[in-house]
Design a protein around this motif. Structure first.
Motif, short mmCIF file in Angstrom:
data_model
loop_
_atom_site.label_atom_id
_atom_site.label_comp_id
_atom_site.label_asym_id
_atom_site.label_seq_id
_atom_site.Cartn_x
_atom_site.Cartn_y
_atom_site.Cartn_z
N UNK A 196 0.80 -1.22 0.00
CA UNK A 196 0.00 0.00 0.00
C UNK A 196 0.83 1.27 0.00
N UNK A 197 0.13 2.41 0.10
CA UNK A 197 0.78 3.72 0.02
C UNK A 197 1.70 3.99 1.21
N UNK A 198 1.35 3.44 2.37
CA UNK A 198 2.10 3.76 3.59
C UNK A 198 3.08 2.66 3.99
N UNK A 199 3.56 1.88 3.01
CA UNK A 199 4.48 0.78 3.29
C UNK A 199 5.76 1.30 3.96
N UNK A 200 6.14 0.68 5.07
CA UNK A 200 7.33 1.10 5.81
C UNK A 200 8.31 -0.05 6.05
N UNK A 284 -10.77 -2.43 -0.88
CA UNK A 284 -11.58 -1.87 -1.96
C UNK A 284 -12.99 -1.44 -1.55
N UNK A 285 -13.56 -2.08 -0.53
CA UNK A 285 -14.88 -1.66 -0.04
C UNK A 285 -14.72 -0.78 1.19
N UNK A 286 -13.80 -1.15 2.08
CA UNK A 286 -13.55 -0.33 3.27
C UNK A 286 -12.80 0.95 2.96
N UNK A 287 -12.07 0.99 1.83
CA UNK A 287 -11.42 2.23 1.42
C UNK A 287 -9.96 2.36 1.77
N UNK A 288 -9.29 1.26 2.14
CA UNK A 288 -7.87 1.35 2.47
C UNK A 288 -7.06 1.88 1.29
N UNK A 289 -7.49 1.56 0.07
CA UNK A 289 -6.77 2.01 -1.11
C UNK A 289 -6.76 3.54 -1.22
N UNK A 290 -7.76 4.18 -0.63
CA UNK A 290 -7.85 5.65 -0.68
C UNK A 290 -7.41 6.30 0.62
N UNK A 291 -6.83 5.51 1.53
CA UNK A 291 -6.32 6.08 2.78
C UNK A 291 -7.37 6.34 3.83
N UNK A 292 -8.49 5.60 3.81
CA UNK A 292 -9.54 5.79 4.82
C UNK A 292 -8.99 5.46 6.21
N UNK A 293 -9.36 6.27 7.18
CA UNK A 293 -8.93 6.09 8.57
C UNK A 293 -10.15 5.82 9.44
N UNK A 302 -5.46 3.34 10.41
CA UNK A 302 -5.67 3.19 8.98
C UNK A 302 -6.55 1.97 8.71
N UNK A 303 -7.47 2.10 7.77
CA UNK A 303 -8.30 0.98 7.37
C UNK A 303 -7.42 -0.15 6.83
N UNK A 304 -7.74 -1.35 7.23
CA UNK A 304 -7.00 -2.53 6.78
C UNK A 304 -7.72 -3.77 7.26
N UNK A 305 -7.22 -4.94 6.89
CA UNK A 305 -7.90 -6.18 7.27
C UNK A 305 -7.99 -6.36 8.78
N UNK A 306 -7.10 -5.67 9.51
CA UNK A 306 -7.16 -5.76 10.97
C UNK A 306 -8.49 -5.23 11.51
#
Length: 518
Positions: A196-200, A284-293, A302-306
């Motif tokens: 994802x965008x915030x990969x660290x 894709x439904x929760x919005x993690x791809x768009x950075x939904x928090x 951050x939205x994610x499978x967790x």
């Protein structure tokens, strides 16, 4: 006095009065035996959460092909499980017994299996990637079978007393739940750090965590248990069995065992499918791809499978306490089915979620599912050992490893089909694989509406259909603790002096038990 404390005291008194000394399992041994299931519970959670997404979003292959790779490998797993049961039954080469040498071997090999399965092959050609993944997963599944089929057989072989087994298997269940919670959550957290965008985190670091962190955590308890626990169920050291398809599936003639299999397979196949699709849902439904928090009030995450996995597992852990109250007051099967309607409601709510709704609703819906799943998650492990007693009543012997092998065979086939189905449906709906940039990072792509609809349908329909089948099976399953006590009485008397020694009343009860349960 709490209900649990009172129940424990009553069980202790009963054991002191009627349990044979050779059937008693010391508390230390119960704990060590239970801890060995850190692999069974943890690896199932870990693999179901990230393997399909690893194939599509890290390796970068088509979702349909990824689903097929998993299905083919799992079919091999289903084939090797029965063979491992026969091998375990026939083993006489170690003073450790029939089961424990394989627990030790499997525990040692687990890190190697993970190293091969998650090897960094992103730069391989497409065909080479597919070939590698098929063989890597086959190797991993084989290592898993070597340890898990004998270990599951120990759930019945560790004692001939059903109350002692219940205690030991309660510890097994406890560690299974702990491992599932840890390995649903940690991989979900790490996944968000790698993709994802915030990969660290680099994939290399992720890889070493899997191999040396997860691998040793899974393997060491199995090795310790292999050198420590005892196999108390008697067996004829001169008898050797040959693999025969008809004989192998003979345990399916035991009615109670078949209903148990339906309960077990539907419950855990549901969890496997939800876990496999959770990453795609939140992306894709929760919005993690768009950075939904997600604003939890005290913290923003951050939205994610967790956001699905964590609340589901936490509420399930809380719900298990309730399921044990139901078990104590009614039965194991009543505890299994009590929360299933909640699970279905939670899944339907997740499927209906819209991006315009508050993101906090996703973990709330997952919590509803977790409360509903508590009994379905916990009771099958306690029920299995009881079905071995029922099988002994009908067949005249205890086909423990055989039944363990069939149990893992059925779940493996179901998981192969279920996980494959997720990949096939997503691929058929037009899933667009991530683009890998010059730094090796996976960049998620926006998905067409057809993919979003497919994700929703998979969640709602799969959960509703599967858990309805499990609910029906729990009603058909009619084994109780009272009947188990009578089964043990009749089996012991039959073995000592034959059926002809039964009184008329005993003969009638004996035949009635066989008719109702077998």
């Amino acid at each position: 006095m709490s209900l649990f404390k009172k129940q424990r005291q009553e069980e202790n008194a009963a054991v002191e009065d009627t349990c044979r000394p050779e059937d008693v399992i010391p508390l230390k041994e119960q704990i060590i035996y239970g801890a060995a299931d850190l692999f069974g519970g943890g690896q199932a959670a870990f693999i179901s959460v990230i393997l399909l997404a690893f194939f599509t979003n890290i390796i970068g292959i088509d979702a349909g092909i990824a689903g097929t790779v998993i299905m083919v490998s799992k079919i091999w797993d289903a084939i090797i499980d029965p063979s491992m049961g026969i091998i375990s039954d026939n083993s006489r080469w170690s003073k450790l017994g029939r089961r424990k040498p394989y627990m030790i071997i499997g525990g040692i090999l687990i890190p190697f299996g993970l190293a091969i399965l998650f090897a960094p092959i992103q730069n391989f050609g497409a065909s080479s990637q597919v070939v590698w993944m098929v063989f890597a997963y086959i190797i991993y599944c084989s290592i898993s079978s070597v340890s898990q089929v004998p270990y599951m057989a120990m759930s019945s072989d560790i004692s001939m007393d059903y109350r002692q087994r219940n205690r030991a298997n309660t510890w097994k269940l406890l560690f299974d739940i702990i491992a599932a919670g840890i390995f649903y959550l940690i991989p979900s957290l790490l996944w968000g750090m790698v993709t994802g965008k915030n990969a660290t985190m680099s994939y290399t670091t992720f890889y070493f965590i899997i191999v040396f962190g997860f691998g040793l955590f899974f393997g060491i308890p199995l090795v310790i248990a292999g050198f420590t626990i005892k196999e108390r169920a008697p067996f004829d050291p001169t008898e050797k069995k040959k693999f025969n398809i008809k004989d192998f599936f003979k345990c399916l003639t035991v009615k109670s065992y078949v209903w148990h299999l339906v309960m077990y397979v539907t419950a855990f196949l549901t969890l496997d499918m939800i876990s496999a699709i959770a990453i795609y849902y939140t992306d894709y439904i929760g919005g993690a791809i768009d950075g939904v928090v997600v604003d939890l009030g005290f913290i923003q995450i951050d939205m994610g499978s967790i956001m699905i996995i964590a609340p589901l597992m936490v509420s399930a852990a809380i719900g298990i306490a309730i399921s044990y109250v139901i078990k104590a007051k009614f039965s194991k099967q009543a505890a299994f089915r009590a929360g299933l309607p909640l699970y279905i409601i939670g899944a339907i709510l997740l499927a209906c979620y819209q991006r315009s709704w508050p993101p906090i609703l996703i973990p709330l819906f997952a919590m509803i599912m977790g409360f509903g799943f508590a009994g379905a998650q916990s009771m099958p492990w306690l029920i299995f050992a009881d079905t071995v007693d029922v099988a002994e009543l009908k067949l005249g012997h205890r086909p423990t490893a055989n039944m363990s092998g069939v149990m893992t065979f059925m779940r493996t086939l179901a998981t192969a089909f279920g996980t494959g189905m997720v990949g096939w449906v997503l691929g058929g709906a037009g899933y667009i694989e991530p683009i890998v940039d010059e730094n090796g990072n996976s960049i998620l792509q926006q998905q067409p509406e057809s993919v979003l609809v497919a994700i929703r349908v998979l969640i709602a329909v799969a959960v509703t259909v599967l858990l309805t089948l499990g609910f029906i099976a729990s009603i058909k399953y009619r084994v109780t603790d009272k009947r188990l006590a009578r089964i043990r009485y009749f089996v012991l008397k039959r073995n000592e002096s034959g059926v002809e020694s039964f009184t008329e009343e005993e003969r009638a009860e004996y035949e009635d038990l066989k008719k109702k349960l077998c």
